[in-house]
Design an enzyme around this catalytic site. Structure first.
Site, PDB file in Angstrom:
ATOM      1  N   LEU A   3       0.852  -1.186   0.000  1.00  0.00           N
ATOM      2  CA  LEU A   3       0.000   0.000   0.000  1.00  0.00           C
ATOM      3  C   LEU A   3       0.888   1.236   0.000  1.00  0.00           C
ATOM      4  O   LEU A   3       1.638   1.470   0.947  1.00  0.00           O
ATOM      5  CB  LEU A   3      -0.916  -0.010   1.219  1.00  0.00           C
ATOM      6  CG  LEU A   3      -1.765  -1.279   1.421  1.00  0.00           C
ATOM      7  CD1 LEU A   3      -2.720  -1.102   2.591  1.00  0.00           C
ATOM      8  CD2 LEU A   3      -2.530  -1.633   0.156  1.00  0.00           C
ATOM      9  N   ARG A  10       3.165  15.128   6.598  1.00  0.00           N
ATOM     10  CA  ARG A  10       4.175  15.537   7.574  1.00  0.00           C
ATOM     11  C   ARG A  10       5.586  15.610   6.972  1.00  0.00           C
ATOM     12  O   ARG A  10       6.480  16.215   7.560  1.00  0.00           O
ATOM     13  CB  ARG A  10       4.177  14.577   8.765  1.00  0.00           C
ATOM     14  CG  ARG A  10       2.987  14.767   9.701  1.00  0.00           C
ATOM     15  CD  ARG A  10       2.900  13.676  10.734  1.00  0.00           C
ATOM     16  NE  ARG A  10       4.149  13.527  11.482  1.00  0.00           N
ATOM     17  CZ  ARG A  10       4.442  12.480  12.250  1.00  0.00           C
ATOM     18  NH1 ARG A  10       3.576  11.479  12.346  1.00  0.00           N
ATOM     19  NH2 ARG A  10       5.577  12.425  12.902  1.00  0.00           N
TER      20      ARG A  10
END
Length: 401
Positions: A3, A10
């Site tokens: 995935l 961030r």
């Protein structure tokens, strides 16, 4: 299945998180390398944010599936499953995350070894500070029954230090059925892959957990975490080289990409940066302070205080100090490029020398020829570049244009 669709806000970078590089490989490619030994029938990477950039960095032939809207890990897994053809319900699907570069192959091997009656196996770890991670919920007999995401935890559940690494091996049939039962009724409004654990446990299916070290399963979410991962991966790479017979004066200050080949007996000094497809032959001495990318350095050669870009240094050659070898430079056996010499698209014949302060571009220098200080091959007429050819045993005096 890897995935790799998330944005990674961030990181504060235009580069997708999984495409950031540590020790010569992107984060997602470290994960794919760890999975190489599983003997999988197929590998698929689920991409989303910055899909073109992520796909461009994947190994040739890697299958991808596009998650157009990032609606959670459960949705991403469903997208990936739908792209795989011919899955049998008993097939094992290993689900990994593209931002966990420290994952070792041995842990994945344990994860993928499902028993015949096992529906799902997962990786967990104990963290001193589990903030941000889903917590493992066990029953009174110690069996895993649920994973609760941090944002959905109760006060009591927040005290649990065993976290879900988000890495699973599951039977394809039960996995697909569980994904159909997911809802987005949670704090994030997303379809959580972690909810599959509770769904399977509620049906009485057998679930087990494989414990890993915290460092091995840590996801990279910020630039400082990327720097920490880079150090750890570099330490691992350097250790493997030293185990194979490469000498390092100071491994903490020696930077070698995982894609680089260094033969036993080579000596690497501090400040060395070897990147890309660079190869270093046996008994070569590299450094101090050398940057070499996509270059070849032959057996017994010495390179110090210099920069090499797509250059070929032959056997028993010497480069530096303070030489700049640009693309297309070829040094044949025993040749030398010394102090403040720059070359580009130039071949140095065997034992040819340019000891100091010269520029050799688009040139062919014959064997044993000597190039004096201040020599420049002036081969650009304002419109085209013309090659300069110097024969064997020639002597080019200082300050020759």
């Amino acid at each position: 299945m890897v995935l790799a669709a998330g944005e990674g806000k961030r990181m504060k970078s235009e580069t997708p998180k999984v495409a950031h590089v540590a020790a010569g490989r992107s984060l997602v490619n470290w994960v794919l390398k760890a999975a190489d030994g599983l003997g999988t029938g197929s590998t698929i990477v689920v991409v989303g944010h910055g899909a073109d950039t992520v796909e461009a960095g994947l190994p040739s032939g890697t299958q991808t599936a596009l998650q157009e809207q990032q609606r959670g890990t459960g949705h991403a897994t469903k997208v990936g499953l739908e792209a795989v053809q011919g899955l049998d319900p008993d097939d094992v699907v290993v689900i990994l995350y593209g931002d966990t570069p420290m994952l070792p192959p041995r842990v994945l091997a344990d994860l993928a070894r499902l028993d015949s009656d096992e529906a799902l196996r997962m990786i967990t770890a104990e963290l001193a500070d589990p903030t941000g991670y889903g917590r493992i919920i066990r029953d009174t007999e110690g069996r895993v029954v649920e994973v609760v995401e941090h944002a959905d935890c109760t006060e009591e559940q927040l005290l649990i230090r065993e976290i879900n690494a988000g890495i699973y091996a599951a039977r394809a049939g039960p996995l697909a059925d569980s994904l159909e039962s997911l809802t987005d009724d949670n704090a994030q409004g997303e379809y959580y892959l972690t909810d599959v654990v509770g769904i399977l446990a509620g049906k009485g299916d057998r679930l087990t957990a494989v414990k890993a070290q915290a460092e091995e399963v840590m996801g990279i979410n910020s630039q400082d975490e990327l720097a920490d991962a880079r150090k750890s991966l570099q330490r691992r790479t350097n250790q493997a080289l030293m185990d194979a017979g490469v000498w390092m004066l100071d491994p903490e200050r020696t930077y070698v990409d995982d894609t680089v080949t260094v033969e036993a007996g080579a000596r690497l000094y501090p400040g060395v940066h070897l990147e890309g497809s660079t190869t270093v032959g046996a008994n070569a001495q590299i450094g101090p302070d050398v940057f070499a990318v996509d270059s070849t350095i032959g057996e017994g050669s010495r390179v110090w205080y210099s920069v090499l870009r797509s250059a070929q240094v032959g056997v028993d050659c010497e480069v530096g100090p303070y030489a700049s070898l640009r693309p297309g430079t070829v040094m044949k056996r025993g040749s030398k490029l010394g102090t403040f010499v720059e070359t580009k698209n130039t071949t140095m014949g065997e034992e040819a020398k340019a000891n100091h302060h010269a520029y050799l571009g688009d040139a062919k220098i014959g064997a044993r020829s000597n190039i004096g200080a201040g020599t420049v091959t002036c081969n650009f007429d304002g419109y085209q570049k013309h090659p300069t050819e110097i024969g064997e045993d020639a002597f080019i005096g200082s300050d020759t244009m």
